[in-house]
Write a protein that holds these residues in place. Structure first.
Motif, PDB file in Angstrom:
ATOM      1  N   THR B 178      -5.626 -48.837-116.676  1.00 31.80           N
ATOM      2  CA  THR B 178      -4.912 -48.403-115.478  1.00 31.80           C
ATOM      3  C   THR B 178      -5.890 -48.212-114.332  1.00 31.80           C
ATOM      4  O   THR B 178      -5.623 -48.607-113.191  1.00 31.80           O
ATOM      5  CB  THR B 178      -4.171 -47.082-115.749  1.00 31.80           C
ATOM      6  N   GLY B 179      -7.018 -47.607-114.651  1.00 31.19           N
ATOM      7  CA  GLY B 179      -8.025 -47.401-113.615  1.00 31.19           C
ATOM      8  C   GLY B 179      -8.578 -48.720-113.112  1.00 31.19           C
ATOM      9  O   GLY B 179      -8.843 -48.883-111.920  1.00 31.19           O
ATOM     10  N   ASP B 180      -8.736 -49.684-114.028  1.00 29.63           N
ATOM     11  CA  ASP B 180      -9.322 -50.965-113.633  1.00 29.63           C
ATOM     12  C   ASP B 180      -8.350 -51.807-112.820  1.00 29.63           C
ATOM     13  O   ASP B 180      -8.717 -52.413-111.828  1.00 29.63           O
ATOM     14  CB  ASP B 180      -9.745 -51.746-114.888  1.00 29.63           C
ATOM     15  N   ASN B 181      -7.086 -51.864-113.289  1.00 35.64           N
ATOM     16  CA  ASN B 181      -6.140 -52.776-112.659  1.00 35.64           C
ATOM     17  C   ASN B 181      -4.725 -52.264-112.892  1.00 35.64           C
ATOM     18  O   ASN B 181      -4.068 -52.629-113.859  1.00 35.64           O
ATOM     19  CB  ASN B 181      -6.322 -54.172-113.281  1.00 35.64           C
ATOM     20  N   ASP B 182      -4.260 -51.407-111.995  1.00 30.50           N
ATOM     21  CA  ASP B 182      -2.979 -50.750-112.270  1.00 30.50           C
ATOM     22  C   ASP B 182      -1.807 -51.709-112.127  1.00 30.50           C
ATOM     23  O   ASP B 182      -0.787 -51.564-112.787  1.00 30.50           O
ATOM     24  CB  ASP B 182      -2.809 -49.498-111.395  1.00 30.50           C
ATOM     25  N   GLN B 183      -1.961 -52.763-111.276  1.00 28.36           N
ATOM     26  CA  GLN B 183      -0.850 -53.719-111.134  1.00 28.36           C
ATOM     27  C   GLN B 183      -0.613 -54.457-112.427  1.00 28.36           C
ATOM     28  O   GLN B 183       0.518 -54.645-112.861  1.00 28.36           O
ATOM     29  CB  GLN B 183      -1.166 -54.691-110.011  1.00 28.36           C
ATOM     30  N   MET B 184      -1.692 -54.856-113.041  1.00 29.75           N
ATOM     31  CA  MET B 184      -1.617 -55.544-114.335  1.00 29.75           C
ATOM     32  C   MET B 184      -0.915 -54.654-115.355  1.00 29.75           C
ATOM     33  O   MET B 184      -0.031 -55.093-116.094  1.00 29.75           O
ATOM     34  CB  MET B 184      -3.042 -55.851-114.788  1.00 29.75           C
ATOM     35  N   MET B 185      -1.305 -53.371-115.383  1.00 27.39           N
ATOM     36  CA  MET B 185      -0.728 -52.456-116.368  1.00 27.39           C
ATOM     37  C   MET B 185       0.753 -52.236-116.090  1.00 27.39           C
ATOM     38  O   MET B 185       1.565 -52.144-116.997  1.00 27.39           O
ATOM     39  CB  MET B 185      -1.469 -51.108-116.351  1.00 27.39           C
ATOM     40  N   ARG B 186       1.089 -52.164-114.795  1.00 28.99           N
ATOM     41  CA  ARG B 186       2.504 -51.992-114.437  1.00 28.99           C
ATOM     42  C   ARG B 186       3.285 -53.198-114.941  1.00 28.99           C
ATOM     43  O   ARG B 186       4.379 -53.061-115.495  1.00 28.99           O
ATOM     44  CB  ARG B 186       2.625 -51.839-112.924  1.00 28.99           C
ATOM     45  N   ALA B 187       2.706 -54.389-114.760  1.00 32.58           N
ATOM     46  CA  ALA B 187       3.371 -55.610-115.205  1.00 32.58           C
ATOM     47  C   ALA B 187       3.563 -55.595-116.715  1.00 32.58           C
ATOM     48  O   ALA B 187       4.527 -56.149-117.240  1.00 32.58           O
ATOM     49  CB  ALA B 187       2.553 -56.826-114.781  1.00 32.58           C
ATOM     50  N   LEU B 188       2.632 -54.927-117.418  1.00 29.82           N
ATOM     51  CA  LEU B 188       2.737 -54.874-118.876  1.00 29.82           C
ATOM     52  C   LEU B 188       3.724 -53.799-119.324  1.00 29.82           C
ATOM     53  O   LEU B 188       3.903 -53.559-120.508  1.00 29.82           O
ATOM     54  CB  LEU B 188       1.369 -54.589-119.491  1.00 29.82           C
ATOM     55  N   GLY B 189       4.331 -53.112-118.366  1.00 28.48           N
ATOM     56  CA  GLY B 189       5.351 -52.133-118.727  1.00 28.48           C
ATOM     57  C   GLY B 189       4.802 -50.735-118.973  1.00 28.48           C
ATOM     58  O   GLY B 189       5.475 -49.895-119.566  1.00 28.48           O
ATOM     59  N   VAL B 190       3.565 -50.469-118.536  1.00 28.30           N
ATOM     60  CA  VAL B 190       3.005 -49.129-118.707  1.00 28.30           C
ATOM     61  C   VAL B 190       3.396 -48.274-117.508  1.00 28.30           C
ATOM     62  O   VAL B 190       3.382 -48.755-116.378  1.00 28.30           O
ATOM     63  CB  VAL B 190       1.465 -49.202-118.809  1.00 28.30           C
ATOM     64  N   ASN B 191       3.768 -47.017-117.753  1.00 27.65           N
ATOM     65  CA  ASN B 191       4.064 -46.113-116.642  1.00 27.65           C
ATOM     66  C   ASN B 191       2.752 -45.602-116.060  1.00 27.65           C
ATOM     67  O   ASN B 191       2.137 -44.664-116.569  1.00 27.65           O
ATOM     68  CB  ASN B 191       4.933 -44.951-117.127  1.00 27.65           C
ATOM     69  N   VAL B 192       2.325 -46.266-115.000  1.00 22.53           N
ATOM     70  CA  VAL B 192       1.003 -46.008-114.435  1.00 22.53           C
ATOM     71  C   VAL B 192       0.876 -44.571-113.936  1.00 22.53           C
ATOM     72  O   VAL B 192      -0.147 -43.909-114.118  1.00 22.53           O
ATOM     73  CB  VAL B 192       0.729 -47.009-113.283  1.00 22.53           C
ATOM     74  N   GLY B 193       1.959 -44.069-113.322  1.00 19.43           N
ATOM     75  CA  GLY B 193       1.940 -42.711-112.790  1.00 19.43           C
ATOM     76  C   GLY B 193       1.664 -41.693-113.879  1.00 19.43           C
ATOM     77  O   GLY B 193       0.805 -40.813-113.739  1.00 19.43           O
ATOM     78  N   ASN B 194       2.383 -41.829-115.003  1.00 17.68           N
ATOM     79  CA  ASN B 194       2.196 -40.869-116.093  1.00 17.68           C
ATOM     80  C   ASN B 194       0.786 -40.943-116.667  1.00 17.68           C
ATOM     81  O   ASN B 194       0.214 -39.934-117.078  1.00 17.68           O
ATOM     82  CB  ASN B 194       3.215 -41.117-117.204  1.00 17.68           C
ATOM     83  N   MET B 195       0.237 -42.171-116.700  1.00 13.41           N
ATOM     84  CA  MET B 195      -1.134 -42.336-117.182  1.00 13.41           C
ATOM     85  C   MET B 195      -2.091 -41.514-116.320  1.00 13.41           C
ATOM     86  O   MET B 195      -2.971 -40.814-116.828  1.00 13.41           O
ATOM     87  CB  MET B 195      -1.553 -43.809-117.073  1.00 13.41           C
ATOM     88  N   LEU B 196      -1.899 -41.606-114.994  1.00 17.77           N
ATOM     89  CA  LEU B 196      -2.790 -40.898-114.077  1.00 17.77           C
ATOM     90  C   LEU B 196      -2.648 -39.381-114.256  1.00 17.77           C
ATOM     91  O   LEU B 196      -3.642 -38.654-114.313  1.00 17.77           O
ATOM     92  CB  LEU B 196      -2.474 -41.287-112.632  1.00 17.77           C
ATOM     93  N   ILE B 197      -1.382 -38.925-114.379  1.00 18.99           N
ATOM     94  CA  ILE B 197      -1.160 -37.488-114.552  1.00 18.99           C
ATOM     95  C   ILE B 197      -1.873 -37.002-115.811  1.00 18.99           C
ATOM     96  O   ILE B 197      -2.585 -35.994-115.806  1.00 18.99           O
ATOM     97  CB  ILE B 197       0.352 -37.184-114.630  1.00 18.99           C
ATOM     98  N   LEU B 198      -1.697 -37.767-116.894  1.00 18.80           N
ATOM     99  CA  LEU B 198      -2.328 -37.404-118.158  1.00 18.80           C
ATOM    100  C   LEU B 198      -3.848 -37.403-118.020  1.00 18.80           C
ATOM    101  O   LEU B 198      -4.542 -36.481-118.487  1.00 18.80           O
ATOM    102  CB  LEU B 198      -1.897 -38.413-119.228  1.00 18.80           C
TER     103      LEU B 198
END
Lengths: 334, 310
Positions: B178-198
């Motif tokens: 997520t830190g490296d490439n959040d767009q890629m992670m979003r495309a993979l279906g990861v909830n980027v926001g929750n990752m950052l909060i965690l």
């Protein structure tokens, strides 16, 4: 494996080298030379560089010099954490490793760091208004055996008396308090208590940064105090001019507890200065060097106060300074 | 010897802060200023609980949890309300200032006469050795200090290892990506926001833990103890990275700890040298500069030496 060794070697090497330097500098101090007189190593430890801590330090040196002679009886080393609290414990360790015979502390956190790490070497504190709250003892007489000092208490009674003398009708006083400074909160509480005894009621507003002092003063003036009676704190000492300016425009006189306040435009102050309490602490240190035990010396507040009046500031606020007060004052600023 | 041991201990305790800063600034590339408030909130929470008689380990963990909550809050402000990252940290840090005063009820709490991890170490030492201090050659060392250092080493090794292992799990890898490439992670279906909060909760949890330990070691919690901490945490991380010269995960975690210890050792040397106290900050800045430049200079020497590695 080799990769790991290579990658980490430089860091490990540096850490080892610096550790070795520290270790060697900390080597046994050797036995005291017998026959020759012992020269006491006095270490003064400070948290910040500020006008009033410099005043205290100067006072400490004068107090020591009033009874002993520097170089023959004692040497002074000053260390300062420059505001960084994690450095405080290293500050104390550095003094101990250099063989400090007596430690003098300025400010409450410095006293706490010293008390935590030094159990036998005498500690003399100043520049701290509440040593009991800091954990140095349970009362002024019953304290840690290696600790004594001079709690810095402002001359509340004297200042309230001054205000009453100059403004017989006054009822409401205003002050700014700095919640993050333990001394400011504590001192304000005492000022309110003492003020009540003189028939004053306090309006109090909090201020957290030096840039807020001016605005907070305006807000305080909006509550229509008869006078501003500013309790000392690091922040308001530095920003005293920002308190005076709007008050003068509103024709509200300002009173203070420090001699610098009078120079900066307070109508009158009864100053029990940091310089004076530093001096008393220096004298206590000298008494310990001369053989007294800190355990037997109660914490000891500075007595008396220097009254300073600022005639110009009084005129601006529409106050006439009576001749009796002029004669009594240690200093009259025109 | 107490100077050396003391500097090591403070360095190790503050390396937890450096690890926290590493997670927010390096892993997530998020400029997290919350640190200055969360170290104090950790210290304040632990101190208040200790004074109330809560066992030291529990109070310490509570300090870490308080830090984690603060971090999560910054993450929520950023992701759910769309506030600029730097600003959301500033908002939480500013609010924490008052919160810390509320928690402590005053600006400073002494821990002189309450049982803390430091006094636990002291009791343990007395039980193990039966003496107050041991002599090694011409140095004497208080058992209390030795045990405190040992305790810090164990804590850092445990936490460093768990952090390393965690960042290699699925969740941890997702965080790093997520830190490296959040767009890629979003495309993979990861909830980027929750990752950052965690991630920010984890980072500030470590910072809070660092604060809780520091308060117990120094014997007080003070509302102003967080001032300047982000800068020094970041300095430790960068010094460490310069020393190991790689971005590989395991090395970087060790490097952050090394950077923090080295930094505190250098401060202690500057103090011990007895230079004019007014020069302290200038000298510290000089040390940081040297630590950053030295690795390249060493590399230059090596290649000038003729033997080239592939």
């Amino acid at each position: 494996m080799w990769e790991a060794v290579r990658r980490l070697s430089l860091g490990a090497l540096l850490i080892a080298a610096v550790s070795l330097v520290l270790l060697l500098s900390d080597r046994g101090r050797g036995p005291q030379r017998s026959g020759t007189r012992k020269i006491w190593k006095v270490h003064i430890l400070e948290l910040v560089s500020a006008v009033d801590s410099e005043d205290t330090e100067r006072g400490m040196r004068e107090g020591l010099a009033s009874r002993l002679s520097e170089g023959r009886d004692y040497t002074v080393t000053v260390r300062n954490a420059q505001g960084d609290m994690p450095t405080l414990s290293s500050l104390v360790d550095a003094a101990v490793s250099e063989g400090a015979d007596l430690i003098m502390t300025l400010s409450t956190p410095t006293l706490q760091a010293a008390v935590q790490r030094v159990k036998t070497t005498p500690i003399v504190f100043s520049f701290s208004s509440n040593p009991i709250g800091a954990g140095a003892g349970s009362s002024y007489d019953d304290h840690l055996p290696n600790v004594t000092g001079v709690p810095t208490m402002s001359a509340y009674d004297d200042v309230m008396g001054l205000i009453r003398e100059l403004m017989p009708q006054a009822h409401r006083l205003g002050t700014l308090v700095v919640p993050s400074e333990v001394n400011s909160v504590f001192n304000t509480k005492i000022a309110v208590d003492v003020g009540a005894r003189h028939g004053f009621e306090f309006s109090i507003l909090p201020v957290n940064t030096s840039s807020d002092v001016g605005d907070a003063t305006l807000a305080l003036l909006a509550q229509h105090p008869d006078a501003i009676c500013q309790v000392g704190s690091n922040l308001t000492i530095a920003g005293f001019a920002s308190i005076v300016r709007p008050s003068q425009q509103a024709h509200v006189p300002v009173f203070g507890f420090l001699s610098s306040d009078a120079k900066n435009g307070a109508v009158a102050v009864a100053a029990r200065d940091y310089h004076e309490s530093g001096r008393e602490a220096g004298v206590l240190a000298a008494r310990i060097i001369q053989g007294e035990s800190p355990a037997a010396i109660p914490f000891h507040e500075v007595q008396g106060a220097r009254v300073i009046v600022n005639v110009g500031a009084a005129r601006l606020a529409g106050i006439e300074i009576p001749d009796a007060l002029r004669r009594r004052a240690a200093q009259v600023l025109e | 010897m107490s100077l050396l041991v003391g500097a090591w201990t403070v360095g190790l305790i503050l390396s937890l802060l450096a690890l926290g800063v590493f997670i927010s600034f390096r892993v997530f590339k998020f400029p997290d200023i919350t640190t200055e408030g969360s170290i104090t909130v950790g210290a304040a929470t632990a101190a208040v609980l200790l004074v109330k008689g809560v066992p030291a380990p529990l109070a310490t963990i509570a300090g870490a949890v308080a830090g984690a909550i603060a971090g999560a809050l910054t993450g929520v402000l950023h992701t759910k309300f769309g506030i600029n990252g730097l600003l959301s940290g500033i908002i939480v840090m500013t609010a924490l200032y008052s919160v810390n005063l509320r928690i402590m009820g005053q600006s400073n709490i002494p821990l002189l006469n309450v049982p803390t991890l430091a006094t636990d170490a002291e009791h343990l030492g007395r039980a193990l050795f039966g003496v107050e201090s041991i002599a090694i050659l011409s140095w004497s060392l208080a058992v209390r200090d030795a045990l405190t250092l040992l305790l810090s080493v164990v804590t850092i090794v445990l936490i460093g290892t768990s952090l390393y292992l965690f960042l290699r799990t699925h969740l941890g890898t997702a965080m790093r990506s997520t830190g490296d490439n959040d767009q890629m992670m979003r495309a993979l279906g990861v909830n980027v926001g929750n990752m950052l909060i965690l991630g920010l909760a984890l980072a500030n949890g470590l910072v809070g833990l660092s604060g809780a330990l520091l308060a117990q070691y120094q014997g007080f919690a003070d509302v102003q103890m967080g001032i300047g901490m982000v800068v020094w945490g970041l300095a430790s991380v960068i010094i460490g990275e310069a020393l190991v010269g790689t971005q590989q995960l395991g090395y970087v975690v060790v490097a952050a700890v090394m950077g923090s210890v080295l930094f505190r050792l250098l401060v202690a040397v500057a103090l011990r040298a007895g230079l004019s106290p007014n020069d302290l900050k200038l000298i510290t800045a000089g040390f940081v500069f040297a630590a950053l430049v030295l690795p390249n200079a060493v590399k230059g020497l090596r290649s000038a030496g003729g033997r080239q590695h592939a």
